[in-house]
Scaffold this motif. Sequence first.
Motif, PDB file in Angstrom:
ATOM      1  N   TYR A  97     -38.625 -32.308 -37.760  1.00 60.42           N
ATOM      2  CA  TYR A  97     -40.044 -31.975 -37.930  1.00 60.42           C
ATOM      3  C   TYR A  97     -40.606 -31.328 -36.677  1.00 60.42           C
ATOM      4  O   TYR A  97     -41.407 -30.399 -36.738  1.00 60.42           O
ATOM      5  N   GLU A  98     -40.138 -31.846 -35.518  1.00 53.90           N
ATOM      6  CA  GLU A  98     -40.598 -31.303 -34.248  1.00 53.90           C
ATOM      7  C   GLU A  98     -40.151 -29.851 -34.094  1.00 53.90           C
ATOM      8  O   GLU A  98     -40.948 -28.975 -33.773  1.00 53.90           O
ATOM      9  N   GLN A  99     -38.864 -29.613 -34.377  1.00 52.53           N
ATOM     10  CA  GLN A  99     -38.317 -28.259 -34.221  1.00 52.53           C
ATOM     11  C   GLN A  99     -39.045 -27.277 -35.126  1.00 52.53           C
ATOM     12  O   GLN A  99     -39.432 -26.181 -34.706  1.00 52.53           O
ATOM     13  N   VAL A 100     -39.242 -27.693 -36.385  1.00 49.98           N
ATOM     14  CA  VAL A 100     -39.890 -26.794 -37.338  1.00 49.98           C
ATOM     15  C   VAL A 100     -41.321 -26.523 -36.921  1.00 49.98           C
ATOM     16  O   VAL A 100     -41.792 -25.377 -36.947  1.00 49.98           O
ATOM     17  N   GLY A 101     -42.007 -27.581 -36.462  1.00 51.12           N
ATOM     18  CA  GLY A 101     -43.374 -27.398 -36.009  1.00 51.12           C
ATOM     19  C   GLY A 101     -43.456 -26.425 -34.847  1.00 51.12           C
ATOM     20  O   GLY A 101     -44.328 -25.539 -34.820  1.00 51.12           O
ATOM     21  N   ASN A 102     -42.509 -26.557 -33.911  1.00 54.07           N
ATOM     22  CA  ASN A 102     -42.513 -25.659 -32.754  1.00 54.07           C
ATOM     23  C   ASN A 102     -42.264 -24.216 -33.156  1.00 54.07           C
ATOM     24  O   ASN A 102     -42.931 -23.299 -32.682  1.00 54.07           O
ATOM     25  N   LEU A 103     -41.262 -24.020 -34.031  1.00 54.65           N
ATOM     26  CA  LEU A 103     -40.939 -22.666 -34.487  1.00 54.65           C
ATOM     27  C   LEU A 103     -42.156 -22.032 -35.141  1.00 54.65           C
ATOM     28  O   LEU A 103     -42.492 -20.879 -34.899  1.00 54.65           O
ATOM     29  N   SER A 104     -42.795 -22.827 -35.994  1.00 54.44           N
ATOM     30  CA  SER A 104     -43.956 -22.326 -36.716  1.00 54.44           C
ATOM     31  C   SER A 104     -45.033 -21.883 -35.746  1.00 54.44           C
ATOM     32  O   SER A 104     -45.679 -20.855 -35.929  1.00 54.44           O
ATOM     33  N   LYS A 105     -45.221 -22.671 -34.692  1.00 56.34           N
ATOM     34  CA  LYS A 105     -46.236 -22.342 -33.691  1.00 56.34           C
ATOM     35  C   LYS A 105     -45.845 -21.080 -32.935  1.00 56.34           C
ATOM     36  O   LYS A 105     -46.640 -20.175 -32.747  1.00 56.34           O
ATOM     37  N   GLN A 106     -44.557 -21.043 -32.547  1.00 58.93           N
ATOM     38  CA  GLN A 106     -44.095 -19.944 -31.701  1.00 58.93           C
ATOM     39  C   GLN A 106     -44.352 -18.586 -32.355  1.00 58.93           C
ATOM     40  O   GLN A 106     -44.720 -17.625 -31.703  1.00 58.93           O
ATOM     41  N   TYR A 107     -44.152 -18.501 -33.671  1.00 55.34           N
ATOM     42  CA  TYR A 107     -44.293 -17.221 -34.345  1.00 55.34           C
ATOM     43  C   TYR A 107     -45.609 -17.110 -35.104  1.00 55.34           C
ATOM     44  O   TYR A 107     -45.786 -16.223 -35.928  1.00 55.34           O
ATOM     45  N   ILE A 123     -28.127 -12.641 -38.808  1.00 60.92           N
ATOM     46  CA  ILE A 123     -28.832 -11.890 -39.843  1.00 60.92           C
ATOM     47  C   ILE A 123     -29.424 -12.883 -40.837  1.00 60.92           C
ATOM     48  O   ILE A 123     -28.735 -13.792 -41.301  1.00 60.92           O
ATOM     49  N   GLY A 124     -30.688 -12.738 -41.153  1.00 60.49           N
ATOM     50  CA  GLY A 124     -31.322 -13.616 -42.129  1.00 60.49           C
ATOM     51  C   GLY A 124     -31.999 -12.793 -43.202  1.00 60.49           C
ATOM     52  O   GLY A 124     -32.392 -11.653 -42.953  1.00 60.49           O
ATOM     53  N   MET A 125     -32.088 -13.355 -44.405  1.00 64.50           N
ATOM     54  CA  MET A 125     -32.701 -12.587 -45.486  1.00 64.50           C
ATOM     55  C   MET A 125     -33.787 -13.422 -46.156  1.00 64.50           C
ATOM     56  O   MET A 125     -33.565 -14.585 -46.489  1.00 64.50           O
ATOM     57  N   VAL A 126     -34.943 -12.816 -46.338  1.00 65.07           N
ATOM     58  CA  VAL A 126     -36.014 -13.454 -47.092  1.00 65.07           C
ATOM     59  C   VAL A 126     -36.018 -12.807 -48.469  1.00 65.07           C
ATOM     60  O   VAL A 126     -36.388 -11.651 -48.626  1.00 65.07           O
ATOM     61  N   HIS A 127     -35.542 -13.565 -49.442  1.00 57.30           N
ATOM     62  CA  HIS A 127     -35.361 -12.987 -50.774  1.00 57.30           C
ATOM     63  C   HIS A 127     -36.688 -12.868 -51.487  1.00 57.30           C
ATOM     64  O   HIS A 127     -37.657 -13.556 -51.190  1.00 57.30           O
ATOM     65  N   VAL A 184     -42.092 -20.306 -45.318  1.00 55.12           N
ATOM     66  CA  VAL A 184     -41.015 -21.292 -45.195  1.00 55.12           C
ATOM     67  C   VAL A 184     -39.666 -20.575 -45.230  1.00 55.12           C
ATOM     68  O   VAL A 184     -38.754 -20.883 -44.466  1.00 55.12           O
ATOM     69  N   GLU A 185     -39.565 -19.575 -46.111  1.00 57.14           N
ATOM     70  CA  GLU A 185     -38.327 -18.796 -46.167  1.00 57.14           C
ATOM     71  C   GLU A 185     -38.075 -18.080 -44.837  1.00 57.14           C
ATOM     72  O   GLU A 185     -36.939 -17.997 -44.366  1.00 57.14           O
ATOM     73  N   ILE A 186     -39.159 -17.566 -44.241  1.00 64.26           N
ATOM     74  CA  ILE A 186     -39.006 -16.900 -42.950  1.00 64.26           C
ATOM     75  C   ILE A 186     -38.537 -17.912 -41.892  1.00 64.26           C
ATOM     76  O   ILE A 186     -37.595 -17.660 -41.138  1.00 64.26           O
ATOM     77  N   LEU A 187     -39.166 -19.090 -41.918  1.00 67.97           N
ATOM     78  CA  LEU A 187     -38.783 -20.134 -40.957  1.00 67.97           C
ATOM     79  C   LEU A 187     -37.321 -20.530 -41.129  1.00 67.97           C
ATOM     80  O   LEU A 187     -36.625 -20.823 -40.167  1.00 67.97           O
ATOM     81  N   LYS A 188     -36.883 -20.537 -42.374  1.00 64.68           N
ATOM     82  CA  LYS A 188     -35.497 -20.902 -42.657  1.00 64.68           C
ATOM     83  C   LYS A 188     -34.539 -19.981 -41.903  1.00 64.68           C
ATOM     84  O   LYS A 188     -33.573 -20.427 -41.298  1.00 64.68           O
ATOM     85  N   GLY A 227     -31.399 -19.191 -36.443  1.00 68.14           N
ATOM     86  CA  GLY A 227     -31.157 -18.313 -35.293  1.00 68.14           C
ATOM     87  C   GLY A 227     -31.069 -16.840 -35.629  1.00 68.14           C
ATOM     88  O   GLY A 227     -30.376 -16.085 -34.950  1.00 68.14           O
ATOM     89  N   ALA A 228     -31.770 -16.400 -36.685  1.00 66.20           N
ATOM     90  CA  ALA A 228     -31.694 -14.992 -37.046  1.00 66.20           C
ATOM     91  C   ALA A 228     -32.468 -14.131 -36.058  1.00 66.20           C
ATOM     92  O   ALA A 228     -33.565 -14.473 -35.638  1.00 66.20           O
ATOM     93  N   ASP A 229     -31.850 -13.002 -35.690  1.00 67.32           N
ATOM     94  CA  ASP A 229     -32.543 -12.009 -34.878  1.00 67.32           C
ATOM     95  C   ASP A 229     -32.863 -10.785 -35.692  1.00 67.32           C
ATOM     96  O   ASP A 229     -33.682  -9.962 -35.326  1.00 67.32           O
TER      97      ASP A 229
END
Lengths: 518, 358
Positions: A123-133, A84-88, A154-158, A163-165
């Motif tokens: 940096y690689e992981q964050v870049g990939n995540l950003s691309k994926q979504y 569970i993730g929260m974007v405040h 950035v908060e969403i990426l966090k 691993g938030a679903d």
Amino acid sequence: MEQARTVVEMRNITKRFPGIVANDNVNFKLSKGEIHALLGENGAGKSTLMNILFGLYQPEEGEIFVNEQEVAIDGPNKAIKLGIGMVHQHFKLVHPFTVTENIILGSEPKKWLGLAVNKKLAYEQVGNLSKQYGLNVDPYARIDEISVGMQQRVEILKTLYRGADILIFDEPTAVLTPQEISELLVIMRNLVQQGKSIVLITHKLKEIMAIADTVTIVRRGKVIDSLPVAGTNPNQLAEKMVGREVSLKLDKKVAVLGDPVLEVKDLVVKGRSGLNALNETSFVLKRGEILGIAGVEGNGQSELIEALTGLRSVAAGSIRISGVEVAGESPRKISEAGISLIPEDRHKHGLVLDFPVRENMVLETYYQPQFNKNGFMDFDAIDEHATRLVKEFDVRTPTIMTEARALSGGNQQKAIIAREVDKNPDVLIAAQPTRGLDVGAIEFIHKRLVEQRNMGKAVLLVSYELEEILQLSDRIAVIYEGRIVGEVNPAETNDQELGLMMTDYKQPQGGSNIEQAD
Amino acid sequence: MNKLIKAFTKESAVVPFIAILLGLLLGAVIMLIGGYDPILAYKSLLEKVFGNPYDFGETLTAITPLIFTGLAVAFAFRTGLFNIGAEGQFIMGMTGATIIGVSVHLPWYIHAPLAVLVGAFFGGFWGMIAGYLKAARGVNEVITTIMLNWIALHLSNYIINDYLLEPGKGRSYMVDDSAAVTIGWLSRILDDARIHWGMFFAILAVIFYYVFLWKTKQGFELRVVGSNADAARYAGINVNKGIIKAMFISGTLAGLAGVFQVLGVFLNQAVSASPTGYGFDGIAVALLGGNTPIGVFLGAILFGTLSYGAAGMSFGADVPPEIIRIVIGSVIFFVAAPGIIRWFIKRTFGKKRKGEVI
């Protein structure tokens, strides 16, 4: 396709705070792959419910199931572990750090036996995540260099990085421009398409209609209804949320224009950085009209308001109220000349939160003879004044001795409006008058503004909410980088056109020119 | 009656009392560790304070300047300023009173009031310097008041050494009788304890503090400035003027503490190698009293009583006076950390409710 799996179920949740029941036997069900809106007025208990899900509060009663397993969520760490993730609403970012550094903070990829942070991998992981979504975030950018909309991503990426679903968005559009809002909606759709589930806390009906699959309405801690969005309409939702019929459309008769009362000509004002925040801005405001100033936050609106009220010095140009020059005068002189302000930030400029309501009601008029005698405050008169305003403007406060801090946002705003309108100004400046308020309070405040206009006052409405501008204004002036770049008739324009004018200079089609003071 | 009960059961009133209790307890523990008898020590403290008329009178003398400096710091706090300079303003008040008391000769009904006024003005002026620097130049008042403390100390030493020194003594000439504000008959009743009119002025100052801040137009302005300077600016209040005015009044209050020490207690001013401490104690008193008039008054009484009684502890129970500073320190610590007290209250008196959020 089979029935979507339930990923979160909250059963019979009850949460009490001293004096109130924030959640009363609440049931909530989130299915996989849906956007589920949680709709309610401020203080209805929707944030409390989600804070329980995120482990920030513990409920007194009730059970929580995640992926059909009963769980006890005793803190945010547990919630994150459960996906569970929260974007405040208020971002929690370290400004001098880069995007990636913020995202990995607390769960950094390690190297050298855990002695150092593997930045390259991060940096690689964050870049990939950003691309994926499809978030389009630069992993190397520093937080203080990117826009508010990007910070939210950035908060969403966090949350995704952890691993938030299940993503909880708490009033995500409150701080965004119209363009950023539509981009966010695309992102949210992307997320659910890739199997995430989203809870959207909001009190904006438009967003729900645009994006949500299901909506659960909360009022005074209780769930009123939970239904698919497809089978409902904004009026029905508003009624359920407020508990009575609300008119979303304002009844506004045709404006009866009077004499020009506020004339701003070639106004130049320096901003905090020393650069010109206003570049030769000119406009005229007439009695009996509402002039809306539309624009993206930070294009000179704050400086304009501060210059008009005497809080910021004027470098050049003129401000006339009923023909009298007031540029560079003190706030009190200007206030006495007939300008009232409903300030943008009610906590910072509008109220002294530690003072009782009665003292806040005389914040600008305390020195006048009706409120003091021989240098002593006349509390009998002050009490009488406060009691009258509280009644007239329906400010819900236990007593006039209650500290302003204890009032809800809507009632704080009502108190400010009561005070400002009671000064009987010629010009009423309303800056973001409904920011963060719920439908009921918005309706009340809009009615009051139109009432002032109908009484022949001039109203200057500065708002970042296009809907509000379009609904209230008789005329719209668009401000961009400290200039009025165009003027449109609200009946002949729409979000898209205004949005474009607000972001890059574009003349409106048709004949309406920039009105100049002479 | 209901209101009275409410006032005493309110958390805000309970917290300082528990803080005091915990402070005394901690002091007791430290005494035990050091091998002293805490019960005997606290008994001797009380005996020292209430044991005989002289000591009782002297306790009042010890309390008086603390009321003034406590109010001075609290007044600045209410206006959003942290006046660490009460010490310097106190010294300037002393100096002003000494100059008038020693160097001019007038009938008492002019001399004493003039000395009081000049001393008060010296203190006020000293505070105003810091206020002006903040308003006009944006210099943080914490920094300037600390620096002004030392400037005041050495300036005052210079004035006494070079102009007012009684040959062969480390102090100024005695002030004229006409400038003294001692109360002879009351002193005689209390076995020659140094009783003076400053005590009554201290009570008047408490009343002034309340009436000015909460009942007058100017007080309202200053409180708005202190609580929300942005709102004050918008409401048309001149914030910079407010800061200077507040520092002047704050400095005047601190200056009066010094004035009465000279004109009522010592009747001279000594050349001093270090600050007196009254100004710094004022910070603690203001904190202890939560910047409320009654709170500061009671805080000064507690502080003065403990300080004066410390001598009794060292005499009666052989406890070094440093220990009493530890007790005072821990009382302040507990007051300043109300979270600890609330936790303590909840643990001790409150029913424990699962998952309660404060």
